[in-house]
Design an enzyme around this catalytic site. Structure first.
Site, PDB file in Angstrom:
ATOM      1  N   GLU A 162      -2.677  37.281  20.753  1.00 49.03           N
ATOM      2  CA  GLU A 162      -2.844  36.281  19.693  1.00 49.03           C
ATOM      3  C   GLU A 162      -4.015  35.321  19.927  1.00 49.03           C
ATOM      4  O   GLU A 162      -3.807  34.133  20.173  1.00 49.03           O
ATOM      5  CB  GLU A 162      -1.547  35.486  19.497  1.00 49.03           C
ATOM      6  CG  GLU A 162      -0.392  36.365  19.040  1.00 49.03           C
ATOM      7  CD  GLU A 162       0.823  35.574  18.563  1.00 49.03           C
ATOM      8  OE1 GLU A 162       0.824  34.334  18.663  1.00 49.03           O
ATOM      9  OE2 GLU A 162       1.783  36.211  18.091  1.00 49.03           O
ATOM     10  N   GLU A 352       5.094  42.591  19.114  1.00 53.81           N
ATOM     11  CA  GLU A 352       6.123  41.548  19.101  1.00 53.81           C
ATOM     12  C   GLU A 352       6.749  41.468  17.724  1.00 53.81           C
ATOM     13  O   GLU A 352       6.054  41.543  16.712  1.00 53.81           O
ATOM     14  CB  GLU A 352       5.547  40.142  19.393  1.00 53.81           C
ATOM     15  CG  GLU A 352       5.206  39.871  20.817  1.00 53.81           C
ATOM     16  CD  GLU A 352       4.721  38.436  21.037  1.00 53.81           C
ATOM     17  OE1 GLU A 352       5.130  37.528  20.294  1.00 53.81           O
ATOM     18  OE2 GLU A 352       3.920  38.243  21.960  1.00 53.81           O
TER      19      GLU A 352
END
Ligand code: NOJ
Length: 447
Positions: A162, A352
């Site tokens: 991220e 995720e």
């Protein structure tokens, strides 16, 4: 249908689970450093001890085996391996990860390594961190050390987790370490260096890995899905669109340069001459082919930093929300793989997905989490629908294998399938873990 070798897994990140923040020669990372200021995170908490996974990893891997995981995605704490971020290697740190990999393989679990999940070396931060023109090289040197140590057993690699969050959240909006709010010009320098660092890391892995590597990144971003008011085309357009306010949290800002070798038109419209420029060689470095498009996805949303006083397109009075206030929108696991596959034409890996819940130990000593089972059942059915429609999906990593330190939210937000009593360190498999075990055993046909 899920493929026979579908990677049913779960994920974690070093700072969130390991603890042992200053043991066996480990250096200091920015999360170690900044969270010693008790005003930073909920209840003044930090990751000093976390789940103590550093000492309990064998017990944790045994639980993963009990669930029947096929894969486990974890990250390397850069300063455990190179305490000052650059230069001298800490053999004890390497040993920890090497032992963890052996333990996983012994349990029949595929290890997946994230090279950077936010705990940047504090010594390098003092030298300017990602703003320093040497930072891509610092990262490449660290990656080489890890690849030399683990690539005889590890095949799956993720460069950055991220980047939207550690740069947007950490360097622009200031709600993650190092809690900075940089100017637009400095942000461009930061992005440039992280793009280059990603490219260098990919080269290092390709050149040095002993097992033929599978390389990706693990970005996130706003994914929009169709509703009564939003057509599929509009949802697709919004998923890859951005403006000067939210570009750093978007999908296309990060993924287009890496996957397509160019900025989107809207980046040119938004930034004009201020847009990063790369030489031809730099573009080649940044956009080397990856083996899959991996991403983290939790909810459909129109804005990564929603105005909490308003409802977005996916919420309404009393709409289903997790305890982080995120929308429960199962269809995102259909549309995200679909939109990303259409645009980037690479197999999909979910790195995720999951939810935080108000879990506790019940009077019967068990941890009942029916919401998580329902959430997973709905989301995984949508993922299955994507595979039925011909989208190649390689695996799904539930976030998270165990409850852990949720950054500035501290320990309140429990995402795990394994419950952790932080007073004693005791682990308990939640009902969802037993349910997931069944799903894995049936390769998804039980959904
Ligand atoms: C994103 C991050 O990668 C992870 O560190 C975080 O805990 C989860 N999603 C949940 O917020």
């Amino acid at each position: 249908m899920f493929k026979d070798d579908f990677l049913w897994g779960a994920a974690s990140a070093a700072y969130q689970v390991e603890g042992a923040y200053d043991e066996d020669g480990k250096g200091t990372g920015i999360w170690d450093h900044f969270t010693q200021d008790v005003t930073r995170c909920a209840h003044g908490e930090n990751g000093n001890i976390a789940c103590d996974h550093y000492h309990r990893y064998k017990e944790d891997v045994a639980l993963m085996k009990e669930i029947g995981l096929k894969s486990y995605r974890f990250s390397i704490n850069w300063t455990r391996v190179i305490p000052e971020g650059y230069g001298k290697v800490n053999e004890a740190g390497i040993r920890f990860y090497s032992d963890l990999v052996d333990e996983l393989i012994g349990a029949g679990i595929e290890p997946m390594v994230t090279l950077f999940h936010w705990n940047y070396p504090y010594e390098l931060y003092r030298k300017g961190g990602w703003k320093n023109a040497d930072s891509p090289e610092w990262f490449a040197q660290y990656v080489k050390v890890v690849v030399d140590a683990l690539s005889d057993r590890v095949r799956y690699w993720f460069t950055f987790n991220e980047p939207q969050l550690f740069l947007g959240g950490g360097h622009k909006i200031g709600f993650h370490a190092p809690f900075e709010e940089n100017s637009a010009k400095d942000m461009m320098t930061l992005y440039r260096n992280v793009f280059l660092a990603h490219g260098k890391a990919v080269s290092v892995i390709r050149r040095n890995a002993k097992l033929s590597p599978m390389i990706g990144m693990a970005p996130t971003g706003s994914v929009c899905i169709p509703t009564d008011k939003i057509t599929e085309d509009e949802a697709r357009r919004r998923t890859f669109d951005f403006d000067s306010e939210d570009y750093f949290f978007s999908n296309a800002w990060w993924a287009d340069p890496i996957m397509l070798g160019r900025f989107t038109d809207c980046a040119c419209d938004v930034f004009g001459d201020d847009l990063i420029s790369f030489t031809k060689e730099e573009w080649e470095l940044v956009s080397q082919p990856l083996d899959y498009y991996a991403f983290n996805v939790y909810q459909a949303q129109t804005d990564m930093v929603p105005d909490r006083s308003k409802y977005d397109d996916y919420s309404y009075i009393g709409s289903p929300r997790t305890t982080t206030d995120w929308n429960v929108t199962p269809e995102v696991l259909y549309y995200a793989p679909k939109f990303f596959y259409e645009r980037y034409k690479k197999p999909i890996m979910i790195t995720e997905n999951g939810m935080a819940n108000t879990d506790w130990e019940f009077e019967d000593g068990k941890v009942h989490d029916p919401q998580r089972i329902d959430f997973l059942s709905r989301y995984l059915k949508e993922l299955k629908r994507a595979t039925d429609d011909g989208i190649p999906v390689l695996g799904y990593q539930y976030w998270s294998i165990m409850d852990n330190f949720e950054w500035t939210s501290g320990y309140d937000k429990r995402f795990g399938m394994i419950y952790v009593d932080y007073r004693t360190g005791k682990r308990t498999l939640k009902d969802s873990a037993l349910w997931y075990a069944d799903v894995i055993r049936s390769n998804g046909s039980k959904l």
